[in-house]
Design an enzyme around this catalytic site. Structure first.
Site, PDB file in Angstrom:
ATOM      1  N   TRP B 322       0.833  -1.222   0.000  1.00 48.75           N
ATOM      2  CA  TRP B 322       0.000   0.000   0.000  1.00 48.75           C
ATOM      3  C   TRP B 322       0.858   1.259   0.000  1.00 48.75           C
ATOM      4  O   TRP B 322       0.351   2.356  -0.246  1.00 48.75           O
ATOM      5  CB  TRP B 322      -0.989  -0.019   1.164  1.00 48.75           C
ATOM      6  N   ASP B 323       2.146   1.089   0.270  1.00 44.42           N
ATOM      7  CA  ASP B 323       3.082   2.217   0.236  1.00 44.42           C
ATOM      8  C   ASP B 323       2.899   3.046  -1.035  1.00 44.42           C
ATOM      9  O   ASP B 323       2.883   4.275  -0.995  1.00 44.42           O
ATOM     10  CB  ASP B 323       4.533   1.707   0.255  1.00 44.42           C
ATOM     11  N   GLU B 464       0.296  -3.315  12.655  1.00 42.77           N
ATOM     12  CA  GLU B 464       0.352  -4.773  12.487  1.00 42.77           C
ATOM     13  C   GLU B 464       0.659  -5.537  13.778  1.00 42.77           C
ATOM     14  O   GLU B 464       0.621  -6.760  13.792  1.00 42.77           O
ATOM     15  CB  GLU B 464       1.400  -5.122  11.421  1.00 42.77           C
ATOM     16  N   LYS B 544       2.523  -0.255  16.478  1.00 47.06           N
ATOM     17  CA  LYS B 544       3.701  -0.228  15.630  1.00 47.06           C
ATOM     18  C   LYS B 544       3.844   1.099  14.897  1.00 47.06           C
ATOM     19  O   LYS B 544       4.941   1.624  14.764  1.00 47.06           O
ATOM     20  CB  LYS B 544       3.590  -1.365  14.605  1.00 47.06           C
ATOM     21  N   GLN B 545       2.730   1.605  14.389  1.00 55.79           N
ATOM     22  CA  GLN B 545       2.819   2.758  13.497  1.00 55.79           C
ATOM     23  C   GLN B 545       1.497   3.503  13.471  1.00 55.79           C
ATOM     24  O   GLN B 545       0.490   3.011  13.981  1.00 55.79           O
ATOM     25  CB  GLN B 545       3.162   2.279  12.094  1.00 55.79           C
TER      26      GLN B 545
END
Lengths: 694, 694
Positions: B322-323, B464, B544-545
């Site tokens: 998806w980046d 994730e 995580k993010q």
């Protein structure tokens, strides 16, 4: 082919060799002698106190006394395990049942070395004894937890000295706890009555142990909170002691109490005995299983249930699981219905806890505790396993996702009602409970867009190695049953079937299909947990215990014979039988398919589990040893419903005999709708006579 | 208070000290000199070949040439990484992109010790060079991957000997692979043209590298499949070599080719350059980020996308994540729309793979690959991590449950259409794709009994570390967006909000709320994976993010300012920023809330990531190093949409300046609906002039 797969199970009974009236069982180089009502074990092995503590357990539903020797202390897992009294110790997040100070403590001094020793359990009357020949004295001690007066344990000590010895006996206040200590404010007192009293840490419940005896002591000795009597003995000496727990101290006559106790046991056996002609080994292990069931049944209470490890200690937090409903209720419903009613009353009285649990998770209705403790409060934590590699607790989903528990309770409640014809439970809370469980399932269910079929996603079924699955076949069926019995009509997703094999849950057939041996070979530590994401079973089709097989055992009428056969053939080789609940479901279903010879080794495994002690001792780093009431109940289920093929159709008792090889004849008694049926089953016929009960 | 929490980030830029036109960056005791168009690194450190290989990468979208020295071999991670050609090696379950034999190989012999060495990257024109002073010779080698003719890499070798030396140069067939080998049937040939040709293992795709040069060699040397020219050099020597990959061998003139190459780079910068007045450090790192984006953009192809690690090697299997859609598309859509269209065409052409994936999981519509390889085939496995304690693969759910990927693609497609006004993509497959993604979400969704609100359960969101969650706020929103854009009207479950904080997923607020430091302190091995059930983050609120922060960045119009502030304040301290996608989403949202000074350190982190090399190198035991195109794209996003506040309202370009401290003025160019806008932004104003593009 299927037989050869099962060969490893047959091996379990190989150590048993028959000697006229006795059975010899070799366990860890020790010989256990048995006949159908008695177990004897020779040799003094302090290192095996944990095993013997389970094997020689006595109990009366109120208290369980582990089968440890009188001179043992907390380090040997001595326990007077109290039913239904729980405590949470400082720094712990869960409760466990309380062990009382050990009023049975007794030991000789100056007795010299042990020459000979044996430990005996009379399983007909629940009497534990030990006989030890020391250099300077013979010692015999007998004890029983009174079935007549449950708060009392009796003990008779006989000393026959060759040289002067000293007897120390009293109350050992050094209590064995797994996650204790649970007792605070401990006070002790010596005199005519010895007493150790305390309070539980969390709720300040009083715990008191009193001891009286029929001889004057020479001296009182105090050690910490423990208090002992000292007798200097030079000639034959018999001391009768009465230990009272949480009640006024009383003095009773040992022989009178013993007769009262024995007559209750005789009555219990009259109502429940199963006689197997032609297979003494099976007779013994079935007797032994039923002995355990009788010993832990809470006859003294109005509303109490049975813990998963009975009264054998604090393992599994003394909590009540689905074991009671699915594995114990059939036995009690059919032999002692008033007791079965107490067990179900416990659940009805626990409805508030189940409503609260559902609410906390955002559901409606009643989500019963996976591990039910006092008052029906959930005792299960989010972390049931310790990872062996990191020593960190592992997040498991037994508490939050094993939703079949609510349906299991409704199932048992309805089975009780259908079997006994007694609707009072249903009318006094049972129906409310069933409706609340149905509401829970409704609020848990999801439908696909545009569909009205209920799906139960993100659950844990009986096979706990595969957590967080969708549409577990067993769970969906028990939820559907609950909705039906609560009078709510909803379609529920049916499992997928492939070549006759029911898919255990959505996507199960996509898992790696490998053998049990392959999965075992991937273990890096023999104690590691097989389940959850990092476990060796998780990504494979290897399952912990009967799951689809349990579905087919409980809901056999849904499926034709060939489906049952196909599923046994498929799932049995893929089952670790890592739970003591697994073997009997396989035994039952093999009987159902007419394969009694395949059922037999599973029956043996179930019935012998607490004699052999061959069961899993660890889940990750968590100790899970103890006795196995569900397996005990499963032994009876297999004998009566499996091999004898007992069923009820249109209110009538039916028998479909399928006795295994050596079994020539079985007689048993069940009470159906108030009528006692005495049944005789042979290989190809059966007979029953009915006696109305008062 | 929030500033102090972010101090550890500010520290990242502390090693940067300014020297007139240069920036000195100390990394592992090495000094990297930079100005806004150039990076220089002194000192010969073979042990840091992996780091330099990323930092000095050159590429032209067709091939990436790692910034390793010419004399290095496979052990130093040399790679000529080919875009879009994948192979699955023997015994492996996944594919990875193919590296070509190294036609750039060159080394001196008899040159003595190294006296001085530096490596230089011209980021304005994508030219790599190295200058090495040996005892007996000076060596300079320059190389560039031609932007004018993508199949060709040019190299110029200059040797200035003091004593006679030998130059060996040719094609090194010893290819570095992570999970290879990928090449079979390797043949080599020497002569006027050197050639190494082979086929890929799985699909027999031909891979051929040819080399020509402008001088006659003294000798041909073969080693295994490698083939080299040998030159004995006594005076100044200049050799121009042309390396051709998968095309006919050609001879070109180095200087002519260089001019053609440079003029394309100049054109790229004319269309995209961002000038920052007042912050040279930011100027350099933004230039460097855009250099990487230009170097890896597949201009040569009609339908190809960009891998998560660009063309820096085989990490992440060379797969497209998806980046591209969320982090790269904004840059290309606004500066090179025809290229953005190729990236989206890749997804449209991959629709069949997405339909097949959905079908395999029992869904309708299009479930795009989490890791897309050639033709849109899923490259992600069920096991993305190796457990450090057991060395066993861990079941992760990126492939099967990270369902936001389909919506991310629809989002990018619609953003492209809305920004460019170009509906041809939509009309030639885009709409079909969007509808198929909407069908996928519809078939994935569940509703509660009696409700028509869609819920997306058992998914993995951007964070994730928490797999298998219900109603991830980002996932639900992107699914709702997809349904809207496909013209389907369904209500979708909104996230719960508590004190302005959006719950990341159902039950997130019930997780243990502890600090990042506490979670870190529980690690037993620094390489262990934080996510899945056994990871240290799983049972906590540590993520995580950016997850909710990404939701608020992408769908800012849904929420008022105070919600954005509340969520940044809540989630930022709970974010590990363990993904290179995290920092820029925080930078963007801090700009959005008017907190540019808080945004700035995140901008620096994003923009500098491939200069400093300070990124995660391992996930469990899996190597994840390489360049970070998404962070490069995020740097541009933050500069233009964040600090300059670029937006479009009713087809009109709008600017809301929020330049950080040192930034005095920014000028940049974007193409909106066919019109080039040259924009100047100052702290409190802006100006733009429009030039229609042809």
């Amino acid at each position: 082919m299927r037989l050869s797969k099962l060969n490893h199970k047959v091996a379990i009974s190989i150590p048993l060799c028959y000697v006229t009236f006795n059975v010899k069982l070799r366990i860890k180089q020790k010989v256990i002698m048995m006949n159908v009502w008695r177990i004897e074990q020779e040799g003094y092995e302090a290192s095996e106190a944990a095993d013997s503590g389970n094997r020689f357990l006595i109990g009366n539903g109120f208290v369980g006394v582990r089968g440890t020797l009188e001179e043992y202390g907390a380090d040997k897992q001595v326990a007077l395990n109290l039913a239904g009294i729980y405590d949470r110790a400082e720094g712990h997040t869960w409760r466990e049942p309380v062990n009382a100070p050990n009023g049975l403590f007794a030991k000789l001094e100056h007795m010299g070395n042990i020459i000979k020793h044996k430990q005996i359990l009379d399983i007909r009357h629940g009497i534990h004894s030990r006989e030890t020949m020391y250099e300077h004295a013979f010692l015999k001690i007998e004890r029983f937890a009174s079935m007549a007066t449950p708060h009392i344990i009796h003990q008779r000590i006989i000393v026959e000295p060759k040289n002067p010895v000293t007897l120390i006996c009293g109350i050992d206040a050094d209590v064995w706890d797994i996650n204790g200590p649970h007792l605070i404010d401990i006070h002790s007192q010596g005199g005519d009555v010895l007493n150790v009293s305390a309070k539980t840490h969390e709720k300040n419940q009083p715990i008191s142990v009193c001891e009286t005896c029929d001889k004057a002591h020479d001296e009182i000795r105090n050690m910490g909170h423990s208090v002992f009597r000292v007798f200097y003995i030079t000639g034959r000496f018999v001391l009768d002691r009465t230990i009272t727990i949480n009640a006024e101290a009383v003095s009773t006559t040992y022989d009178v109490a013993l007769e009262a106790h024995k007559s209750i046991w005789e009555k219990l056996w009259r109502g429940s005995a199963v006689k197997i002609m032609g297979d003494e080994n099976a007779q013994l292990s079935l007797n032994y299983s039923m002995y355990h069931l009788h010993s832990i049944a809470p006859r003294h209470a109005d509303s109490l249930s049975i813990a998963a490890r009975g009264l054998s200690g604090q393992v599994y937090k003394g909590a009540v699981f689905w074991d009671t409903e699915i594995f114990l209720m059939p036995f009690f419903t059919r032999t002692e219905p008033h007791l079965a009613k107490k067990l179900m009353r416990y659940r009805i009285n626990g409805l508030d806890g189940a409503l609260a649990k559902a609410k906390a998770y955002g559901y409606n209705g009643a989500f019963f505790p996976w591990e039910s403790q006092d008052g029906g409060v959930e005792g299960c934590t989010d972390f049931n396993v310790i990872d062996v590699f990191t020593n960190r607790p592992v997040r498991t989903n037994f508490r939050d996702k094993q939703i079949h528990i609510s349906g299991d309770i409704v199932y048992a409640l309805c089975q009780y009602m259908d079997w006994t014809g007694d609707e009072t439970l249903w009318k006094t809370g049972g129906m409310t409970l069933a409706k609340a469980c149905a509401e829970f399932y409704l609020s848990h269910a999801y439908c696909r867009v545009g569909s009205n079929v209920l799906e139960f996603t993100d659950v844990v079924g009986p096979d706990e190695y595969h957590e967080r699955v969708d549409n577990n076949a067993f769970t969906n069926r028990i939820a559907a049953y609950t909705l039906e019995r609560a009078g709510m009509t909803y379609p529920v997703r049916k499992p997928r079937v492939k070549n006759g094999v029911i898919e255990q849950f959505d996507g199960y057939f996509r898992l790696e299909d490998c053998s049990l041996d392959v999965v075992k070979s991937r273990l890096k530590d023999e104690r590691e947990y097989w389940g959850t994401v990092n476990g060796v079973a998780f990504t494979t089709g290897i399952i912990k215990q009967a799951d689809v097989v349990t579905l087919l055992s409980l809901f056999g009428e849904d499926y034709p014979m060939e489906i049952k056969k196909a599923n046994l053939a498929y799932y049995e080789p893929r089952t670790e039988h890592g739970s003591s609940l697994s073997a009997c479901m396989h035994a039952l279903l093999f009987c159902e398919t007419g394969e009694s010879e395949l059922a037999y080794p599973f029956f043996v495994e179930t019935a012998e589990i607490d004699i052999t002690g061959k069961s899993k001792q660890f889940a990750g780093l968590v100790y899970i040893g103890g006795t196995h009431p569900a397996a005990n109940g499963g032994a009876w289920l297999t004998a009566i419903h499996g091999f004898c093929g007992l069923k009820v159709k249109n209110g009538e008792l039916q028998i479909a005999p399928r006795l295994p090889g050596a079994w020539e004849k079985v007689t048993f008694t069940v009470i159906l709708r108030g009528v006692e049926h005495r049944v005789t089953v042979t290989k190809d016929g059966w007979d029953a006579s009915a006696y109305p009960k008062d």
